[in-house]
Enzyme design. Structure first.
Site, short mmCIF file in Angstrom:
data_model
loop_
_atom_site.label_atom_id
_atom_site.label_comp_id
_atom_site.label_asym_id
_atom_site.label_seq_id
_atom_site.Cartn_x
_atom_site.Cartn_y
_atom_site.Cartn_z
N TYR A 7 0.81 -1.22 0.00
CA TYR A 7 0.00 0.00 0.00
C TYR A 7 0.85 1.27 0.00
CZ TYR A 7 -4.42 -2.54 0.61
OH TYR A 7 -5.51 -3.33 0.42
N ASN B 19 -13.58 -3.85 3.13
CA ASN B 19 -14.25 -3.98 1.83
C ASN B 19 -13.88 -5.28 1.11
OD1 ASN B 19 -11.70 -3.32 1.01
ND2 ASN B 19 -12.27 -1.55 -0.21
N GLU C 225 2.60 -6.35 -8.01
CA GLU C 225 1.99 -7.02 -6.86
C GLU C 225 2.21 -8.54 -6.91
OE1 GLU C 225 -2.04 -5.54 -6.91
OE2 GLU C 225 -1.43 -3.59 -6.11
N1 LIG Z 1 -11.04 6.96 2.96
C1 LIG Z 1 -10.67 5.74 3.33
N2 LIG Z 1 -10.81 5.30 4.60
C2 LIG Z 1 -10.43 4.08 4.98
N3 LIG Z 1 -9.90 3.17 4.13
C3 LIG Z 1 -9.74 3.54 2.86
C4 LIG Z 1 -10.13 4.83 2.38
N4 LIG Z 1 -9.83 4.90 1.06
C5 LIG Z 1 -9.32 3.72 0.74
N5 LIG Z 1 -9.26 2.89 1.80
C6 LIG Z 1 -8.75 1.53 1.85
O1 LIG Z 1 -7.55 1.48 1.10
C7 LIG Z 1 -7.66 0.51 0.07
C8 LIG Z 1 -6.91 1.00 -1.14
O2 LIG Z 1 -7.55 2.13 -1.65
P1 LIG Z 1 -7.66 2.36 -3.22
O3 LIG Z 1 -8.11 3.75 -3.43
O4 LIG Z 1 -6.40 1.89 -3.86
O5 LIG Z 1 -8.91 1.44 -3.58
P2 LIG Z 1 -9.02 0.12 -4.41
O6 LIG Z 1 -7.97 0.12 -5.46
O7 LIG Z 1 -10.43 -0.06 -4.83
O8 LIG Z 1 -8.75 -0.93 -3.31
P3 LIG Z 1 -7.68 -2.06 -3.29
O9 LIG Z 1 -6.35 -1.39 -3.57
O10 LIG Z 1 -7.77 -2.66 -1.91
O11 LIG Z 1 -8.13 -2.98 -4.37
C9 LIG Z 1 -9.16 0.33 -0.16
O12 LIG Z 1 -9.50 -0.94 -0.62
C10 LIG Z 1 -9.72 0.57 1.23
O13 LIG Z 1 -9.72 -0.64 1.99
#
Ligand SMILES: Nc1ncnc2c1ncn2[C@@H]1O[C@H](COP(=O)(O)OP(=O)(O)OP(=O)(O)O)[C@@H](O)[C@H]1O
Length: 149
Positions: free
Chosen positions: A51, A114, A128
């Protein structure tokens, strides 16, 4: 469209809610090909690296705490256009906005919890997969049935 590979992870909430089977079944029935899978506890350094793009975000600490809080089920799926298709199957990041029928729409609770992660682009998928899997953990095999039908 050439075959792609993508990294998919059932997050700790999915594992603890017994959703691994449902998630895998969706990918299998869609026609994707499983080439790697493992249940694992995530070292903090791996979660932080995964992340890294969110390092400066206010939710970063919470995100890393959650991913390292229990076992995850990490997978590599292969197939035509699998990266974008998997993202469609997952639904929007915020489960409240994810459409019914998508994985997050059906099971997700909050932005943090999620259910699932999926690579969002070919370069991300490559990064990844290399981060989470050794080459020896990826299994390339022919399905005999491909010759029959
Ligand atoms: N505002 C927020 N508050 C809490 N957690 C968040 C928030 N925004 C994102 N996340 C968490 O960080 C992860 C990564 O965010 P990103 O914007 O990359 O979304 P994504 O690409 O849909 O998710 P992922 O990378 O998990 O597939 C999200 O899946 C979520 O669990």
């Amino acid at each position: 469209m050439a075959k792609q590979r993508t990294f998919i992870m059932a997050k700790p909430d999915a594992v603890q809610r017994n959703l691994i089977g449902d998630i895998m079944q969706r990918f299998e029935r869609k026609g994707f090909h499983l080439i790697g899978a493992k249940l694992m506890n995530v070292p903090r350094e791996l979660a932080e690296e995964h992340y890294a793009e969110h390092k400066e975000k206010p939710f970063f600490g919470e995100l890393v705490d959650f991913i390292t809080s229990g076992a995850v089920f990490a997978m590599v799926w292969e197939g035509e256009n699998v990266i974008a298709t998997a993202r469609n199957m997952m639904g929007k990041t915020n489960p409240a906005e994810a459409a019914p029928g998508t994985i997050r729409g059906d099971f997700g609770i909050s932005m943090g919890m999620n259910i699932i992660h999926g690579s969002d682009a070919p370069e991300t998928a490559e990064r990844e997969i290399a981060l989470w899997f050794k080459d020896t953990e990826l299994h390339v095999y022919e399905k005999t049935i491909n010759k029959w039908i």
